[in-house]
Design a protein around this motif. Sequence first.
Motif, mmCIF file in Angstrom:
data_model
loop_
_atom_site.group_PDB
_atom_site.id
_atom_site.type_symbol
_atom_site.label_atom_id
_atom_site.label_comp_id
_atom_site.label_asym_id
_atom_site.label_seq_id
_atom_site.Cartn_x
_atom_site.Cartn_y
_atom_site.Cartn_z
ATOM 1 N N GLY A 1 0.817 -1.203 0.000
ATOM 2 C CA GLY A 1 0.000 0.000 0.000
ATOM 3 C C GLY A 1 0.850 1.253 0.000
ATOM 4 N N ALA A 2 2.037 1.169 -0.614
ATOM 5 C CA ALA A 2 3.006 2.269 -0.571
ATOM 6 C C ALA A 2 3.212 2.859 -1.958
ATOM 7 C CB ALA A 2 4.336 1.769 -0.012
ATOM 8 N N ILE A 3 3.579 4.146 -1.994
ATOM 9 C CA ILE A 3 3.826 4.867 -3.239
ATOM 10 C C ILE A 3 5.280 5.319 -3.264
ATOM 11 C CG2 ILE A 3 3.162 6.828 -4.672
ATOM 12 C CD1 ILE A 3 0.497 6.864 -3.107
ATOM 13 N N PHE A 4 5.951 5.081 -4.398
ATOM 14 C CA PHE A 4 7.323 5.528 -4.575
ATOM 15 C C PHE A 4 7.440 6.287 -5.890
ATOM 16 C CE2 PHE A 4 7.828 1.805 -1.850
ATOM 17 C CZ PHE A 4 8.718 2.270 -0.879
ATOM 18 N N ALA A 5 8.213 7.385 -5.868
ATOM 19 C CA ALA A 5 8.565 8.061 -7.110
ATOM 20 C C ALA A 5 9.691 7.266 -7.768
ATOM 21 C CB ALA A 5 9.021 9.489 -6.825
ATOM 22 N N LEU A 6 9.618 7.130 -9.072
ATOM 23 C CA LEU A 6 10.626 6.374 -9.814
ATOM 24 C C LEU A 6 11.693 7.323 -10.346
ATOM 25 C CD1 LEU A 6 8.308 4.021 -11.911
ATOM 26 C CD2 LEU A 6 9.669 3.384 -9.918
ATOM 27 N N ASP A 7 12.958 7.030 -10.010
ATOM 28 C CA ASP A 7 14.018 7.802 -10.657
ATOM 29 C C ASP A 7 14.243 7.245 -12.064
ATOM 30 O OD1 ASP A 7 15.549 5.478 -10.402
ATOM 31 O OD2 ASP A 7 16.652 6.217 -8.661
ATOM 32 N N GLU A 8 15.151 7.833 -12.796
ATOM 33 C CA GLU A 8 15.342 7.462 -14.193
ATOM 34 C C GLU A 8 15.709 5.991 -14.352
ATOM 35 O OE1 GLU A 8 18.199 8.697 -17.999
ATOM 36 O OE2 GLU A 8 18.109 9.980 -16.232
ATOM 37 N N GLY A 9 16.567 5.503 -13.459
ATOM 38 C CA GLY A 9 17.004 4.118 -13.564
ATOM 39 C C GLY A 9 15.876 3.136 -13.263
ATOM 40 N N ALA A 10 15.127 3.399 -12.187
ATOM 41 C CA ALA A 10 14.021 2.507 -11.825
ATOM 42 C C ALA A 10 12.955 2.510 -12.921
ATOM 43 C CB ALA A 10 13.418 2.950 -10.495
ATOM 44 N N ALA A 11 12.691 3.704 -13.482
ATOM 45 C CA ALA A 11 11.711 3.774 -14.566
ATOM 46 C C ALA A 11 12.176 2.974 -15.775
ATOM 47 C CB ALA A 11 11.478 5.238 -14.952
ATOM 48 N N ARG A 12 13.490 2.995 -16.015
ATOM 49 C CA ARG A 12 14.025 2.236 -17.156
ATOM 50 C C ARG A 12 13.850 0.732 -16.948
ATOM 51 N NH1 ARG A 12 17.093 3.053 -21.505
ATOM 52 N NH2 ARG A 12 18.481 1.388 -22.235
ATOM 53 N N VAL A 13 14.141 0.271 -15.727
ATOM 54 C CA VAL A 13 13.982 -1.153 -15.431
ATOM 55 C C VAL A 13 12.517 -1.561 -15.601
ATOM 56 C CG1 VAL A 13 14.086 -2.895 -13.602
ATOM 57 C CG2 VAL A 13 15.978 -1.278 -13.898
ATOM 58 N N MET A 14 11.598 -0.747 -15.084
ATOM 59 C CA MET A 14 10.179 -1.070 -15.198
ATOM 60 C C MET A 14 9.736 -1.106 -16.655
ATOM 61 S SD MET A 14 8.999 -1.787 -12.288
ATOM 62 C CE MET A 14 9.366 -1.594 -10.546
ATOM 63 N N ALA A 15 10.263 -0.170 -17.453
ATOM 64 C CA ALA A 15 9.909 -0.155 -18.871
ATOM 65 C C ALA A 15 10.419 -1.405 -19.579
ATOM 66 C CB ALA A 15 10.472 1.100 -19.528
ATOM 67 N N LEU A 16 11.646 -1.810 -19.271
ATOM 68 C CA LEU A 16 12.222 -3.005 -19.892
ATOM 69 C C LEU A 16 11.430 -4.253 -19.507
ATOM 70 C CD1 LEU A 16 16.017 -2.223 -19.353
ATOM 71 C CD2 LEU A 16 14.826 -2.320 -21.562
ATOM 72 N N LEU A 17 11.052 -4.354 -18.231
ATOM 73 C CA LEU A 17 10.315 -5.529 -17.779
ATOM 74 C C LEU A 17 8.876 -5.505 -18.286
ATOM 75 C CD1 LEU A 17 11.580 -6.016 -14.113
ATOM 76 C CD2 LEU A 17 12.310 -7.197 -16.187
ATOM 77 N N GLY A 18 8.423 -4.347 -18.737
ATOM 78 C CA GLY A 18 7.114 -4.294 -19.348
ATOM 79 C C GLY A 18 7.103 -4.934 -20.723
ATOM 80 N N GLU A 19 8.284 -5.066 -21.336
ATOM 81 C CA GLU A 19 8.393 -5.681 -22.656
ATOM 82 C C GLU A 19 8.649 -7.184 -22.560
ATOM 83 O OE1 GLU A 19 11.512 -3.555 -24.574
ATOM 84 O OE2 GLU A 19 10.451 -1.629 -24.556
ATOM 85 N N ARG A 20 9.482 -7.580 -21.595
ATOM 86 C CA ARG A 20 9.792 -9.003 -21.418
ATOM 87 C C ARG A 20 10.450 -9.207 -20.066
ATOM 88 N NH1 ARG A 20 15.257 -10.289 -22.385
ATOM 89 N NH2 ARG A 20 16.486 -8.554 -23.226
ATOM 90 N N ASN A 21 10.414 -10.439 -19.570
ATOM 91 C CA ASN A 21 11.146 -10.778 -18.362
ATOM 92 C C ASN A 21 12.636 -10.809 -18.678
ATOM 93 O OD1 ASN A 21 8.628 -11.034 -17.288
ATOM 94 N ND2 ASN A 21 8.733 -13.243 -16.943
ATOM 95 N N MET A 22 13.462 -10.457 -17.696
ATOM 96 C CA MET A 22 14.906 -10.340 -17.937
ATOM 97 C C MET A 22 15.691 -10.975 -16.796
ATOM 98 S SD MET A 22 15.116 -6.381 -19.292
ATOM 99 C CE MET A 22 16.830 -6.529 -19.836
ATOM 100 N N ALA A 23 16.854 -11.495 -17.136
ATOM 101 C CA ALA A 23 17.758 -12.019 -16.126
ATOM 102 C C ALA A 23 18.469 -10.866 -15.427
ATOM 103 C CB ALA A 23 18.776 -12.955 -16.768
#
Length: 484
Positions: A31-53
Amino acid sequence: MTTVLAPKYRRGDIHLFDAQGEGFVYLASAGAIFALDEGAARVMALLGERNMAYGEMVQALIEADYSRADAEDLIRELRAVRGIVSDEIREAPLAPPAPPEDYPLQALVLNVTNQCNLACTYCYEFGADKIATPAGKPKYMTLETAKTSVDFLLKSSGDREVPHITFFGGETLMNFKLLRDVVLYANEASAAVGKRMTYSLTTNATLLTDEIIQFLSDQAVGVTVSMDGPPDLQDKRRVYKSGKGSYAVMEPRLRKLIAGHKTRAITARVTLTEGVTDVIRIYRHLKDDLGFHEVGFAPVTDSGEQTYTLDSDGMDTVVSAFHELAAEWLAFALRGEMHGFSNVSETISELIQGTNKSHPCGAGLGLVGVSPSGDLSPCHRFTDADTHVLGHVTTGLDKEKRTDFLTRGHVGAKYECSSCWARPLCAGGCHHEAFVRYGDTGHANLHYCDWIREWTDTCLKIYGTVAARNPEFLERFAARKGLS
């Protein structure tokens, strides 16, 4: 030779949203909210396309000019908050823990009468959806039962220093003499054990008098008025038994209440039904013309079979108007001003607190209803329903019945909620609505899941925008809500 495959990572149980050009993530597990910095946003975007090692994520961040150490630290942080999870980890299904047997009560809803001077056509107590079985039971609560109820609350409230009583009906003010005597008794009884009792009530406002208004103000009793808008909308369903509308009777009394009650905010609760969906006009009349401090709206979606229930077109009209008022709420907040649309205010308040509900509300947990006879029920909506009695004020709560109600109502017992990112604020929705529609208080209210998710997303975006542009307002808002 055996090849060991590196585990893949995926997004966790989250909801991503943007506000004011910034990315945020809402973690359903906390139930928590976090602002995404550039790096975290990039990881989330990448994982939105496919799972990654793991190595793939590190390499992608290095290619984005992160050092290896910083990339590994970022991924470690995302794993720690479960923003990303490995496919080696199977999420344990939500499971309802055994409810605590000694959970202290915070509040009683005291149904001082089951009688009403109106005959509202959508009333859950007397209308087509009623589950109460009041035949042969007291119509008015006695002072003896009321005092026993106060004593029961004080004994059952544990270390809570400020327990609460909500007076309810029927029409509450049909038993005002009892209400007055109960407040005076509870003030003394709570002070005697080092506590302070607080009060609120719900009323249709048709029986207000100068004496009653003065008493409510003197005792700081919070007042919620059930009202559906200007005359043509109010009188559509909120009528006397003769069919006559109630607006003309309540309007002058309301103006006296709002002008004369100096100690607590006066709020309006609007029931939206077929033909009563002009949210903006209703809000303007109640807030601007009459002067209510806050106005909240409750769309009727209970059974889907009654003529007054909102259909999909009616709900679309309501949602559109809600978004218009939500945008207005945001504009006020950015200027540092309070707005009276409580559907946004309540959700923002829960987001600030990091609410992560195990149950939709406090029913049966920190709150119970008391019928005029003294029977205990999960809340006021189950008052006088024989099939939902949880005990009596003279003997206390039946632990087995309470445990059964809470176990079935836990969000972990609702399969459909396990994959829903909005469950921290919803937890499956109202027990009473679930019983009316599905015959089970523990059933998720699936008929409005999409609406809940859409509305929660809207409020998350409001929260993110205010957090980015006027964070001081959220601090003042939280402090003010805590005192209301």
